[in-house]
Structure formats: structure tokens, C-alpha cells
Design a protein around this motif. Sequence first.
Motif, mmCIF file in Angstrom:
data_model
loop_
_atom_site.group_PDB
_atom_site.id
_atom_site.type_symbol
_atom_site.label_atom_id
_atom_site.label_comp_id
_atom_site.label_asym_id
_atom_site.label_seq_id
_atom_site.Cartn_x
_atom_site.Cartn_y
_atom_site.Cartn_z
ATOM 1 N N UNK A 1 0.865 -1.180 0.000
ATOM 2 C CA UNK A 1 0.000 0.000 0.000
ATOM 3 C C UNK A 1 0.905 1.235 0.000
ATOM 4 N N UNK A 2 0.556 2.262 -0.778
ATOM 5 C CA UNK A 2 1.377 3.471 -0.853
ATOM 6 C C UNK A 2 1.480 4.196 0.493
ATOM 7 N N UNK A 3 2.657 4.822 0.700
ATOM 8 C CA UNK A 3 2.885 5.647 1.884
ATOM 9 C C UNK A 3 2.786 7.117 1.497
ATOM 10 N N UNK A 4 2.361 7.932 2.459
ATOM 11 C CA UNK A 4 2.205 9.363 2.229
ATOM 12 C C UNK A 4 2.740 10.156 3.415
ATOM 13 N N UNK A 5 3.299 11.325 3.107
ATOM 14 C CA UNK A 5 3.665 12.300 4.130
ATOM 15 C C UNK A 5 2.876 13.554 3.790
ATOM 16 N N UNK A 6 2.222 14.104 4.810
ATOM 17 C CA UNK A 6 1.514 15.351 4.564
ATOM 18 C C UNK A 6 1.955 16.403 5.561
ATOM 19 N N UNK A 7 1.685 17.634 5.210
ATOM 20 C CA UNK A 7 2.148 18.784 5.972
ATOM 21 C C UNK A 7 0.978 19.704 6.270
ATOM 22 N N UNK A 8 0.899 20.142 7.524
ATOM 23 C CA UNK A 8 -0.109 21.107 7.958
ATOM 24 C C UNK A 8 0.599 22.338 8.500
ATOM 25 N N UNK A 9 0.051 23.504 8.253
ATOM 26 C CA UNK A 9 0.540 24.760 8.808
ATOM 27 C C UNK A 9 -0.469 25.269 9.830
ATOM 28 N N UNK A 10 -0.028 26.215 10.664
ATOM 29 C CA UNK A 10 -0.963 26.876 11.566
ATOM 30 C C UNK A 10 -1.110 26.247 12.929
ATOM 31 N N UNK A 11 -0.185 25.397 13.331
ATOM 32 C CA UNK A 11 -0.257 24.746 14.626
ATOM 33 C C UNK A 11 0.734 25.359 15.625
ATOM 34 N N UNK A 12 0.982 26.661 15.513
ATOM 35 C CA UNK A 12 1.914 27.356 16.407
ATOM 36 C C UNK A 12 1.411 27.252 17.848
ATOM 37 N N UNK A 13 2.311 26.842 18.750
ATOM 38 C CA UNK A 13 1.972 26.767 20.165
ATOM 39 C C UNK A 13 1.152 25.568 20.576
#
Length: 82
Positions: A1-13
Motif C-alpha cells: 500500500x502506498x505511503x504518504x507524508x503530509x504537511x499542515x501549517x498553523x499549529x503554532x503553540x
Amino acid sequence: MPKFMDLHDGFVGVTEDQLMEAHQRDLDVEADEGVHFEKAWLDPESGKVFCLSTGPDKEAVKRVHERAGHPTDQVYELSVEV
């Protein structure tokens, strides 16, 4: 099964407990899309969160995050591993 990396912004603190709550929301709905979120990492200073998952495709990963309340368009398939 394919692997994925994802990125989120806006989680400061954000704290470790808050990251765990967000990760749990993914786990609560992941099976509906055939996705499994393995780990999540946080840099609270920059507000970046990185998630490692497996699933059928990047659209399924996006749908889980959308349903869990933290959408992202930054999902990358990890097709080469060394």
C-alpha cells in the motif's frame, strides 16, 4: 500500500496533548477511507505538523484530514524509500 507524508501549517503553540487529540480524530475516521495514520510530528515554533500514513491514494488521505477538521492540500506520495 502506498505511503504518504503530509504537511499542515498553523499549529503554532500546539501542545503534545493537542496534537494527540488531532491525531485521534484522524484515527477515528481513517478506516472509512482505507487509510492508516502511523505517526504525527509537530514543530510548535513553526506550527508545522507532519503526518505519515498509508492508504489507497492521496485523495483518501485528504478526505480523512478534512473530516477530522484539519484539511491540507500538501500530501506527498513516498514512492522511493532507501
